[in-house]
Design an enzyme around this catalytic site. Structure first.
Site, PDB file in Angstrom:
ATOM      1  N   PRO A  10      19.046  56.241  94.603  1.00 17.70           N
ATOM      2  CA  PRO A  10      17.741  56.942  95.868  1.00 17.70           C
ATOM      3  C   PRO A  10      17.308  56.768  96.886  1.00 17.70           C
ATOM      4  O   PRO A  10      17.335  55.432  97.437  1.00 17.70           O
ATOM      5  CB  PRO A  10      16.133  57.983  95.462  1.00 17.70           C
ATOM      6  CG  PRO A  10      16.365  57.081  93.830  1.00 17.70           C
ATOM      7  CD  PRO A  10      17.609  56.173  93.925  1.00 17.70           C
ATOM      8  N   ASN A  11      17.927  57.623  98.416  1.00 20.66           N
ATOM      9  CA  ASN A  11      18.603  57.180  99.208  1.00 20.66           C
ATOM     10  C   ASN A  11      19.089  56.675  99.910  1.00 20.66           C
ATOM     11  O   ASN A  11      19.472  56.245 101.413  1.00 20.66           O
ATOM     12  CB  ASN A  11      16.369  56.304 100.278  1.00 20.66           C
ATOM     13  CG  ASN A  11      15.358  57.647 100.067  1.00 20.66           C
ATOM     14  OD1 ASN A  11      15.443  58.876 100.439  1.00 20.66           O
ATOM     15  ND2 ASN A  11      14.661  57.322  99.138  1.00 20.66           N
ATOM     16  N   ARG A  18      19.270  54.989 107.622  1.00 21.64           N
ATOM     17  CA  ARG A  18      18.108  54.519 106.198  1.00 21.64           C
ATOM     18  C   ARG A  18      18.058  53.746 107.440  1.00 21.64           C
ATOM     19  O   ARG A  18      18.164  53.127 107.494  1.00 21.64           O
ATOM     20  CB  ARG A  18      18.120  55.129 106.017  1.00 21.64           C
ATOM     21  CG  ARG A  18      17.306  54.423 104.712  1.00 21.64           C
ATOM     22  CD  ARG A  18      17.999  54.288 103.498  1.00 21.64           C
ATOM     23  NE  ARG A  18      16.138  53.925 103.037  1.00 21.64           N
ATOM     24  CZ  ARG A  18      16.372  53.324 101.582  1.00 21.64           C
ATOM     25  NH1 ARG A  18      18.024  52.777 101.019  1.00 21.64           N
ATOM     26  NH2 ARG A  18      15.127  53.427 100.566  1.00 21.64           N
ATOM     27  N   TYR A  23      18.350  47.526 106.442  1.00 22.47           N
ATOM     28  CA  TYR A  23      19.266  47.838 105.283  1.00 22.47           C
ATOM     29  C   TYR A  23      20.891  47.754 106.505  1.00 22.47           C
ATOM     30  O   TYR A  23      22.180  47.707 105.238  1.00 22.47           O
ATOM     31  CB  TYR A  23      19.349  49.144 104.635  1.00 22.47           C
ATOM     32  CG  TYR A  23      18.239  49.151 104.135  1.00 22.47           C
ATOM     33  CD1 TYR A  23      18.473  48.398 102.606  1.00 22.47           C
ATOM     34  CD2 TYR A  23      17.212  50.104 104.543  1.00 22.47           C
ATOM     35  CE1 TYR A  23      17.557  48.675 101.950  1.00 22.47           C
ATOM     36  CE2 TYR A  23      16.288  50.142 103.155  1.00 22.47           C
ATOM     37  CZ  TYR A  23      15.611  49.691 102.371  1.00 22.47           C
ATOM     38  OH  TYR A  23      15.297  49.512 101.862  1.00 22.47           O
ATOM     39  N   ASN A  74      22.543  49.443  91.681  1.00 24.52           N
ATOM     40  CA  ASN A  74      21.597  49.282  92.804  1.00 24.52           C
ATOM     41  C   ASN A  74      20.680  50.786  92.930  1.00 24.52           C
ATOM     42  O   ASN A  74      20.619  52.066  93.257  1.00 24.52           O
ATOM     43  CB  ASN A  74      22.567  49.776  94.160  1.00 24.52           C
ATOM     44  CG  ASN A  74      21.426  49.489  95.414  1.00 24.52           C
ATOM     45  OD1 ASN A  74      19.760  49.712  94.652  1.00 24.52           O
ATOM     46  ND2 ASN A  74      21.856  49.274  96.386  1.00 24.52           N
ATOM     47  N   ALA A  77      14.611  52.416  95.168  1.00 30.81           N
ATOM     48  CA  ALA A  77      13.147  52.240  94.812  1.00 30.81           C
ATOM     49  C   ALA A  77      13.063  52.237  93.445  1.00 30.81           C
ATOM     50  O   ALA A  77      11.937  52.215  92.682  1.00 30.81           O
ATOM     51  CB  ALA A  77      12.548  53.500  95.398  1.00 30.81           C
ATOM     52  N   HIS A  80      11.160  49.182  90.763  1.00 30.39           N
ATOM     53  CA  HIS A  80      10.844  48.401  90.938  1.00 30.39           C
ATOM     54  C   HIS A  80       9.578  48.907  89.691  1.00 30.39           C
ATOM     55  O   HIS A  80       8.423  48.685  89.093  1.00 30.39           O
ATOM     56  CB  HIS A  80       9.821  48.810  91.714  1.00 30.39           C
ATOM     57  CG  HIS A  80      10.584  48.272  93.502  1.00 30.39           C
ATOM     58  ND1 HIS A  80      11.487  47.169  93.572  1.00 30.39           N
ATOM     59  CD2 HIS A  80      11.058  48.870  94.376  1.00 30.39           C
ATOM     60  CE1 HIS A  80      12.250  46.750  94.332  1.00 30.39           C
ATOM     61  NE2 HIS A  80      11.659  48.057  94.969  1.00 30.39           N
ATOM     62  N   ASP A  87      15.780  51.681  80.340  1.00 32.60           N
ATOM     63  CA  ASP A  87      16.074  52.070  78.741  1.00 32.60           C
ATOM     64  C   ASP A  87      17.944  52.631  78.481  1.00 32.60           C
ATOM     65  O   ASP A  87      17.838  51.713  77.498  1.00 32.60           O
ATOM     66  CB  ASP A  87      15.205  52.273  78.250  1.00 32.60           C
ATOM     67  CG  ASP A  87      14.089  52.514  77.991  1.00 32.60           C
ATOM     68  OD1 ASP A  87      13.415  51.057  77.737  1.00 32.60           O
ATOM     69  OD2 ASP A  87      13.015  52.866  77.318  1.00 32.60           O
ATOM     70  N   GLU A  98      23.096  44.914  88.534  1.00 30.92           N
ATOM     71  CA  GLU A  98      22.236  45.154  89.786  1.00 30.92           C
ATOM     72  C   GLU A  98      21.387  43.979  90.887  1.00 30.92           C
ATOM     73  O   GLU A  98      21.867  43.278  91.221  1.00 30.92           O
ATOM     74  CB  GLU A  98      19.977  44.586  89.215  1.00 30.92           C
ATOM     75  CG  GLU A  98      18.924  45.386  89.720  1.00 30.92           C
ATOM     76  CD  GLU A  98      17.953  44.841  90.010  1.00 30.92           C
ATOM     77  OE1 GLU A  98      17.230  45.722  88.408  1.00 30.92           O
ATOM     78  OE2 GLU A  98      17.681  44.346  90.337  1.00 30.92           O
ATOM     79  N   HIS A 100      21.530  44.489  95.595  1.00 31.15           N
ATOM     80  CA  HIS A 100      20.692  45.319  96.787  1.00 31.15           C
ATOM     81  C   HIS A 100      20.751  44.709  97.829  1.00 31.15           C
ATOM     82  O   HIS A 100      21.350  43.955  98.026  1.00 31.15           O
ATOM     83  CB  HIS A 100      18.849  44.544  95.826  1.00 31.15           C
ATOM     84  CG  HIS A 100      18.476  45.722  94.852  1.00 31.15           C
ATOM     85  ND1 HIS A 100      17.817  46.451  94.915  1.00 31.15           N
ATOM     86  CD2 HIS A 100      17.685  44.492  93.621  1.00 31.15           C
ATOM     87  CE1 HIS A 100      17.408  46.665  93.801  1.00 31.15           C
ATOM     88  NE2 HIS A 100      17.298  45.592  92.971  1.00 31.15           N
ATOM     89  N   SER A 102      19.272  44.687 100.387  1.00 30.29           N
ATOM     90  CA  SER A 102      18.203  43.767 100.934  1.00 30.29           C
ATOM     91  C   SER A 102      17.653  42.193 100.005  1.00 30.29           C
ATOM     92  O   SER A 102      18.108  42.964  98.488  1.00 30.29           O
ATOM     93  CB  SER A 102      16.588  44.618 101.682  1.00 30.29           C
ATOM     94  OG  SER A 102      16.324  45.136 100.959  1.00 30.29           O
ATOM     95  N   ARG A 107       9.885  40.834 101.015  1.00 32.27           N
ATOM     96  CA  ARG A 107      10.065  42.172 101.467  1.00 32.27           C
ATOM     97  C   ARG A 107       8.388  42.519 100.881  1.00 32.27           C
ATOM     98  O   ARG A 107       7.427  41.816 100.586  1.00 32.27           O
ATOM     99  CB  ARG A 107      10.646  43.714 101.292  1.00 32.27           C
ATOM    100  CG  ARG A 107      11.773  42.843 102.133  1.00 32.27           C
ATOM    101  CD  ARG A 107      13.023  44.452 101.590  1.00 32.27           C
ATOM    102  NE  ARG A 107      12.267  45.253 102.623  1.00 32.27           N
ATOM    103  CZ  ARG A 107      12.959  46.767 101.878  1.00 32.27           C
ATOM    104  NH1 ARG A 107      13.822  47.041 101.257  1.00 32.27           N
ATOM    105  NH2 ARG A 107      12.313  47.670 102.772  1.00 32.27           N
ATOM    106  N   ARG A 111       8.046  45.084  95.862  1.00 32.44           N
ATOM    107  CA  ARG A 111       9.579  45.713  95.558  1.00 32.44           C
ATOM    108  C   ARG A 111       9.709  44.414  94.783  1.00 32.44           C
ATOM    109  O   ARG A 111      11.287  44.167  94.729  1.00 32.44           O
ATOM    110  CB  ARG A 111       9.813  45.513  96.649  1.00 32.44           C
ATOM    111  CG  ARG A 111      10.101  46.941  97.653  1.00 32.44           C
ATOM    112  CD  ARG A 111      11.225  46.373  98.517  1.00 32.44           C
ATOM    113  NE  ARG A 111      10.721  47.772 100.193  1.00 32.44           N
ATOM    114  CZ  ARG A 111      10.893  48.829  99.543  1.00 32.44           C
ATOM    115  NH1 ARG A 111      11.327  48.967  99.123  1.00 32.44           N
ATOM    116  NH2 ARG A 111      10.357  50.084 100.858  1.00 32.44           N
TER     117      ARG A 111
HETATM  118  C1  DQA Z   1      17.487  48.649  97.982  1.00 36.58           C
HETATM  119  C2  DQA Z   1      16.444  47.756  98.000  1.00 36.58           C
HETATM  120  C3  DQA Z   1      15.093  49.051  97.273  1.00 36.58           C
HETATM  121  O1  DQA Z   1      13.735  48.046  97.233  1.00 36.58           O
HETATM  122  C4  DQA Z   1      14.817  50.122  98.237  1.00 36.58           C
HETATM  123  O2  DQA Z   1      13.500  50.805  97.676  1.00 36.58           O
HETATM  124  C5  DQA Z   1      16.074  50.654  97.866  1.00 36.58           C
HETATM  125  C6  DQA Z   1      17.008  49.882  98.394  1.00 36.58           C
HETATM  126  C7  DQA Z   1      17.952  47.571  98.854  1.00 36.58           C
HETATM  127  O3  DQA Z   1      19.748  47.661  98.284  1.00 36.58           O
HETATM  128  O4  DQA Z   1      17.915  46.832  99.223  1.00 36.58           O
HETATM  129  O5  DQA Z   1      16.320  51.895  98.207  1.00 36.58           O
HETATM  130  O6  DQA Z   1      17.226  49.084  96.406  1.00 36.58           O
END
Ligand code: DQA
Length: 148
Positions: A10-11, A18, A23, A74, A77, A80, A87, A98, A100, A102, A107, A111
């Site tokens: 998401p996002n 953003r 980011y 990735n 959110a 977390h 699963d 995995e 990220h 950031s 942070r 997170r």
């Molecule tokens: C993220 C870190 C997450 O905490 C955050 O909710 C994101 C982006 C990252 O790529 O740094 O949406 O996964």
């Protein structure tokens, strides 16, 4: 040819506009272009997927069980708190790294913990777009059986 699913949660579709201070200003398309370039060097195929929906991400991870040799994930959110995504990764048994953009340990407190990392081969966090590249390098090394 091996195929790696690169899944963004998401996002991440909003990258580029953003929270640019956190980011960076690359769009998801820019990040994916960099991944494609590295994939060509490594000789692997990539299947990109992005969704803002937990169930869609679960479905895509399940599909990876049949279609893909590895996953770069990735979870945004969901990292977390999504036991469903955790699963799914555990269920398919496809090697997953995995990633990220950031540094999630530097942070907000919420997170710091990833509920998904324990079922992944490892985690790359804090290197911007390069986290995706390093994640890809890691899963491809695993697929090739590189011991280091
Ligand atoms: C993220 C870190 C997450 O905490 C955050 O909710 C994101 C982006 C990252 O790529 O740094 O949406 O996964």
């Amino acid at each position: 040819m091996k195929r790696v699913a690169v899944i963004s949660g998401p996002n991440l579709n909003l990258l580029g506009t953003r929270e640019v201070d956190v980011y960076g200003d690359l769009t998801l398309e820019d990040v994916e272009a960099q991944v494609m370039q590295r994939a060509a060097e490594l000789g692997v195929e990539i299947a990109f997927f992005q969704s803002n929906h937990e169930g869609a991400i679960v479905d895509r991870i399940q599909a990876a069980g049949g279609d893909d040799d590895a996953i770069v994930l990735n979870p945004g959110a969901y990292t977390h708190y999504s036991y469903a995504i955790r699963d799914a990764v555990a269920a398919v048994g496809v090697p997953c790294v995995e990633v990220h953009l950031s540094n999630i340990t530097a942070r907000e407190e919420f997170r710091e913990r990833s509920v998904i990392a324990p079922v992944c081969a490892g985690q790359v966090s804090g290197f911007g777009a390069r986290s995706y590249i390093l994640g890809l390098d890691a899963v491809v090394a695993m697929l090739k059986g590189d011991e280091r």
